[in-house]
Design an enzyme around this catalytic site. Sequence first.
Site, mmCIF file in Angstrom:
data_model
loop_
_atom_site.group_PDB
_atom_site.id
_atom_site.type_symbol
_atom_site.label_atom_id
_atom_site.label_comp_id
_atom_site.label_asym_id
_atom_site.label_seq_id
_atom_site.Cartn_x
_atom_site.Cartn_y
_atom_site.Cartn_z
ATOM 1 C CE LYS A 63 -1.136 6.838 -3.214
ATOM 2 N NZ LYS A 63 -1.550 6.220 -2.964
ATOM 3 C CG ASP A 119 -9.540 5.176 2.026
ATOM 4 O OD1 ASP A 119 -8.522 5.226 0.824
ATOM 5 O OD2 ASP A 119 -8.416 5.832 3.379
ATOM 6 C CG ASP A 149 -1.523 1.653 1.416
ATOM 7 O OD1 ASP A 149 -1.865 1.172 2.427
ATOM 8 O OD2 ASP A 149 -1.466 1.865 0.929
ATOM 9 C CD GLU A 201 -4.670 3.956 -2.088
ATOM 10 O OE1 GLU A 201 -3.943 4.398 -2.974
ATOM 11 O OE2 GLU A 201 -5.671 4.575 -2.132
#
Lengths: 611, 160
Positions: free
Chosen positions: A70, A171, A8, A148
């Site tokens: 990211k 999330d 992850d 994800e």
Amino acid sequence: MAKAVGIDLGTTNSVVSVLEAGEPVVIPNSEGARTTPSIVAFSKAGEVLVGEVAKRQAITNPDRTFRSIKRQMGTTWTSDDIDGKKYTPQEISARTLMKLKRDAEAYLGDTVTDAVITVPAYFDDAQRTATKEAGAIAGLNVLRIINEPTAAALAYGLDKSSHDETILVFDLGGGTFDVSVLEIGDGVFEVKSTHGDTHLGGDDWDQRIIDWLTQQFKSAHGIDLAQDRMAVQRLKEAAEKAKIELSQTQQTQINLPFITATAEGPLHLDESLTRSKFQEMTADLVERCRVAFDQAIKDAGLTKSQIDHVILVGGSTRMPAVQELVFNMTGKEPNKSVNPDEVVAIGAAVQAGVLKGDVKDILLLDVTPLSLGIETKGGVMTKLIERNTTIPTRRTEVFTTADDNQPSVEINVLQGEREMASYNQSLGKFNLVDLPPAQRGMPQIEVTFDIDANGIVHVSAKDRATSKEQSMTITSSSSLSKEKIEEMIRDAESHAEDDKRRREEAEVRNNADSLVYQTEKVLKEQGDKVTEEEKAAVEGPLGILKTAIAGNNVDDIKAATETLMGASQAFSQKLYETAARDSEAAGTSASGASGAPSDDDIVDAEIVDEQ
Amino acid sequence: MSEDNVDQPEDAIDAEIVELIEHDIDALVLERNEFKDIALRLQADFENYKKRATSNMSDEVDRATGRIADSLLPVLDACEAAYAHGVVGVEPIWSALIAALLKQGLVALDLLDKPFDPTTSEAVVHEEGDGGEPIVVEVLRTGYEWKGRVLRAAMVKVRG
């Protein structure tokens, strides 16, 4: 054997997981932490720092420290010149991946080559390619890039359902918030919609507490703690801790002694924060989640009743206010049994295992659903194989006889979790006969339970003296339905207290019985070495114990056992004293390890002859 | 049974049978090898797992005791701060507490005036230096190690 891992690669934190004998396991990094901050820094000396270490030097080296890289993946962004090179986002991400790979290899003692890496569902082609490249630069063979929310669904095994289902993944991480609606059909996941807030996370909740504490302190002392770097740092730590505690308790104490000082002396911060106050000051943040949720549902063209499963991802979903929101919005209890910080990595590991074909290497093994054992003296069940033991398996224990000259033993094979044999299921009985005459407790009977891969149970009993053996095979031990098995386990749990008492009673009786036997033996064999009085001192309690055993009062038996034990020890003492007197050597010490002869050999239970 | 077979010479039949048997044997050997390989790998994996489990166990114990030590650090901090502010009567209590912890494996890090090392310290204040190596010029909060691992990094002021 090289392992495949699931990674992850998060905006704020990264996690790596591996399948170990089919079970996903999160691998701690070299510092012992299960998550690694996604921060990369190039020190002034040119060293590459990753994780917590990079975080700690960030303010001394801001131009060469990179957080949340990211957010740049898939763009043409590059760093400034660093020692003659400009780094792309994938080169920087690769450093995080390299640390995860290295630490995983150190932990596993094995090479790590193949990996599945996760990305947000909204990542475009360029972003996915960049992620794959980062993997390659790190020396990983990227088996696949998966979404994800899909990984989270895999972690819960939701791909195994037999019909089409709709899954909502909520999330809320450290810095970003994503709601995704997935549809699963025929083992294939489809992302129906995704919505969120790229700058909403647990840190925002922390900041509210920090602001409140600062305000409280200013009102009380007229000092603005925000000006003091060190105080701010301590406030940050305390705020995060308080937030976490309030997920478990209704109120928490925030105590920071010597937070600052004035000319008059030191000042302390000591505040009490209730969960309701905390929820009040963060209500708008929760509202932002609700807005994104509503939009995601609308975009997917669904109503909330059409959601079959809800999954929570990200540490911040531990907050009760967030869980309440999710429940109110979906009317469903969310899946949260898998650690929300780790669920995405775990799902990636599951996928890695499937792609690598790890599952092929393992013959899927069964377990025994219920414990197996035999009936022993006092009507108790002595377990040889505990429930949930993986099969095939084999276990041998040595037992003995309960009576003198017992000619045979009956093996009553039992299945179940209760302490007393009669409450369990008897799978069958057989006898081992023609045992040579011997005192009780002398014979050694090996009882072996052998369960093969098909769940067939072979039970055998063998007398070590004669090598005579008898056995039986039971094929129906695994024929109980799942419901029946669960019922039996629940039964055992609810009767645990009762069962324990009954078993203790049986053991008290057995011990008393043994003591009677031993004492009578000693009296018979050594009686002539002592006076009548000394003999009577033992015979009295012996008689009382025998009467107690015949009765029903366990406490009486216990008391009588102790009395006889004491008398018996005194008796043995006398025997040793007599022996010492009789012996010629002067100065022979008359101390003795007194006490009734102990039953501490390999045998732990006796099998009676039921005939 | 076909009529043709009756006409075949016995040798041919035997040869056929032998070939079939050899074919079976080959398949069996292949399967046997496959299973042997699985068994060996599993055994090896298990051995490795056992080794790791043992070493992890002692690691885990250290980490667990470390968590307790970690929960006492705010007390040590308060003692240190109180002492620095001249509060009377703190020293004996502080000494006793820290002595007990030192015996169990706690180490207080001595970082003042040493080169800044992010493995042991966290910089919360930064001062520009003269271009030399970054040095710790003030320890704002003491850092500690527990059984050889950094338990809490020191909070420091760095110059350089």
